[in-house]
Write an enzyme that holds these catalytic residues in place. Structure first.
Site, mmCIF file in Angstrom:
data_model
loop_
_atom_site.group_PDB
_atom_site.id
_atom_site.type_symbol
_atom_site.label_atom_id
_atom_site.label_comp_id
_atom_site.label_asym_id
_atom_site.label_seq_id
_atom_site.Cartn_x
_atom_site.Cartn_y
_atom_site.Cartn_z
ATOM 1 N N GLY A 113 1.105 -1.236 -0.547
ATOM 2 C CA GLY A 113 -0.121 -0.005 -0.424
ATOM 3 C C GLY A 113 0.573 1.175 0.256
ATOM 4 N N ASN A 114 2.395 0.988 0.674
ATOM 5 C CA ASN A 114 2.681 2.224 0.680
ATOM 6 C C ASN A 114 3.614 2.302 -0.701
ATOM 7 O OD1 ASN A 114 4.536 0.468 1.660
ATOM 8 N ND2 ASN A 114 6.246 1.475 1.804
ATOM 9 N N LYS A 140 -12.543 -10.948 5.673
ATOM 10 C CA LYS A 140 -11.566 -10.232 5.250
ATOM 11 C C LYS A 140 -12.288 -8.689 5.190
ATOM 12 C CE LYS A 140 -8.699 -7.824 2.676
ATOM 13 N NZ LYS A 140 -7.636 -7.520 3.548
ATOM 14 N N LYS A 169 -3.260 -9.926 -2.234
ATOM 15 C CA LYS A 169 -2.086 -9.628 -3.646
ATOM 16 C C LYS A 169 -0.701 -10.678 -2.576
ATOM 17 C CE LYS A 169 0.995 -6.730 -1.359
ATOM 18 N NZ LYS A 169 1.400 -6.113 -0.483
ATOM 19 N N LYS A 183 2.304 -12.177 3.734
ATOM 20 C CA LYS A 183 3.581 -12.404 2.588
ATOM 21 C C LYS A 183 5.074 -12.932 2.475
ATOM 22 C CE LYS A 183 3.395 -7.589 3.619
ATOM 23 N NZ LYS A 183 2.547 -7.140 2.434
HETATM 24 P P1 ADP Z 1 1.693 -3.793 2.656
HETATM 25 O O1 ADP Z 1 0.790 -3.005 2.088
HETATM 26 O O2 ADP Z 1 2.506 -3.506 2.263
HETATM 27 O O3 ADP Z 1 0.730 -5.188 2.252
HETATM 28 P P2 ADP Z 1 0.531 -4.426 5.405
HETATM 29 O O4 ADP Z 1 0.558 -3.705 5.942
HETATM 30 O O5 ADP Z 1 -0.211 -5.309 5.015
HETATM 31 O O6 ADP Z 1 1.499 -4.002 4.100
HETATM 32 O O7 ADP Z 1 1.195 -5.509 6.005
HETATM 33 C C1 ADP Z 1 3.061 -4.916 6.639
HETATM 34 C C2 ADP Z 1 2.806 -4.226 8.335
HETATM 35 O O8 ADP Z 1 2.775 -5.931 9.102
HETATM 36 C C3 ADP Z 1 3.364 -3.773 8.596
HETATM 37 O O9 ADP Z 1 3.893 -2.674 8.442
HETATM 38 C C4 ADP Z 1 3.923 -3.961 10.522
HETATM 39 O O10 ADP Z 1 2.457 -3.455 11.432
HETATM 40 C C5 ADP Z 1 2.678 -5.373 10.199
HETATM 41 N N1 ADP Z 1 3.817 -6.670 10.919
HETATM 42 C C6 ADP Z 1 2.824 -7.499 11.022
HETATM 43 N N2 ADP Z 1 3.249 -8.324 11.854
HETATM 44 C C7 ADP Z 1 5.093 -8.677 11.752
HETATM 45 C C8 ADP Z 1 5.579 -9.435 11.874
HETATM 46 N N3 ADP Z 1 5.700 -10.363 12.841
HETATM 47 N N4 ADP Z 1 7.239 -8.252 11.446
HETATM 48 C C9 ADP Z 1 7.000 -7.442 10.645
HETATM 49 N N5 ADP Z 1 5.842 -6.484 10.575
HETATM 50 C C10 ADP Z 1 4.334 -7.186 11.068
HETATM 51 MG MG MG Z 2 -0.855 -5.909 2.838
#
Ligand code: ADP
Ligand code: MG
Length: 317
Positions: A9-10, A127, A210, A272
């Site tokens: 998202g960022n 979701k 995604k 991820k």
């Molecule tokens: P994106 O939009 O890139 O998919 P998400 O917000 O879905 O981003 O996922 C990234 C976020 O996951 C990070 O900003 C963090 O807050 C969160 N997160 C949750 N668990 C973990 C972890 N174990 N290690 C790192 N980040 C984590």
């Molecule tokens: Mg995400």
């Protein structure tokens, strides 16, 4: 070398989650500068991206304008955001390539992803999407067949199925374009979910993760490396605690164990890690979870969380 870059998202919204056009264009410009650096090294690049905030905005328009123009279904929202974000990313990428003197052409493929109508997600939608509404407002939409859940203090939120991606139906088009030298944007938002019926394909009201879609696309286009670009430098054990510890290079078997211990949150880092593990288990060279700003180092596996085949590091696995 061929790399699939999955943008979080960022990479497509402002620092505070601002999804206004200006903020999206500015964020895309930064992201595509990094992608152009890969292209400059002779790497074939396929880009995929999330679409949560953008779909959220379309849903708000649907709701507010429902008495004036007919609301469109969620799969249409997915297709619309693939096209719009593809357009924004292509303009940004064209500019970044041109400024490097690179004569590469870019293309966006509106991508359908097959899901199984028997996926458990459809029986138990979980979701959350779109904005929060009051109980009364949500009740109206429940009356129109939507599923809404009480999310506590913030109010009610629509929940939909998040089925497993089974097959990227337009992968052949993506692959052909990559082979022909295009830098391709595809499978945004995990792909537009469709089911196969006797009469043909039909879009369904669901969202595909995604990151899981990216893992499938990466294998389908024969990528060597999957980069899951997000807003943190990598996955962390005991995330958010004083004992937090970054995960660096890790054999996939060990990463599976860490995931099973519950270190990676559902809906954010969890998918991820799952995507990274799947990609490597299915033959990928490595999957890297990192920020986008040092993409060359990320692709090389020098920074971030780097999931590698277990056999590559037998002493560690
Ligand atoms: P994106 O939009 O890139 O998919 P998400 O917000 O879905 O981003 O996922 C990234 C976020 O996951 C990070 O900003 C963090 O807050 C969160 N997160 C949750 N668990 C973990 C972890 N174990 N290690 C790192 N980040 C984590
Ligand atoms: Mg995400």
């Amino acid at each position: 070398m061929r790399v699939l870059v999955a943008l979080g998202g960022n990479a497509m919204t402002g620092p505070d989650g601002d999804a206004g056009p200006g903020a999206q264009i500015a964020a895309a410009a930064v992201a595509m500068e990094n992608v152009a650096d890969l292209v400059a090294r002779g790497i074939d690049v396929v880009v995929t991206h999330g679409n949560g905030p953008q779909v959220g905005n379309l849903l708000v328009k649907n709701e507010i304008a429902a008495s004036v123009v007919p609301p469109v279904p969620l799969d249409w929202c997915g297709a619309q955001t693939q096209a719009t974000l593809g357009f924004v990313l292509m303009n940004a990428l064209d500019r970044a390539l041109r400024s490097r003197g690179l004569a590469r052409t870019v293309a966006t493929v509106v991508t359908r992803t097959l899901v199984d109508p028997a996926d458990p997600g459809f029986a138990r939608p979980s979701k959350p999407i779109g904005r929060y509404l009051s109980r009364e407002e949500a009740a109206v939409l429940v009356g129109h067949g939507e599923t809404w859940a009480d999310r506590g203090a913030k109010g009610w939120r629509r929940v939909v199925a998040s089925p497993e991606p089974v097959e990227i139906l337009d992968a052949a088009a993506v692959h052909t374009l990559v082979e022909a030298g295009f830098v391709v944007v595809a499978n945004g938002g995990g792909g537009v979910p469709v089911v196969r019926e006797p009469a043909g394909l039909r879009g369904v009201e669901a969202v595909i993760d995604k990151d899981l879609g990216a893992a499938l696309l990466a294998r389908t286009v024969h990528a060597d490396v999957l980069v899951v670009a997000t807003d943190v430098p990598g996955a962390v054990l005991r995330f958010g605690t004083p004992e937090a510890e970054p995960v660096g290079r890790v054999p996939v078997r060990r990463m599976r164990e860490l995931a099973a211990e519950g270190h990676f949150a559902d809906g954010s880092m969890g998918p991820k890690v799952e995507a990274a593990c799947r990609f490597v288990e299915q033959g990928g060279t490595r999957a890297v979870i990192s920020t986008l700003d040092r993409i060359l180092a990320a692709v090389a596996g020098e920074i971030g969380t780097v999931v590698v085949p277990s056999a590559a590091n037998p002493e560690e696995s």
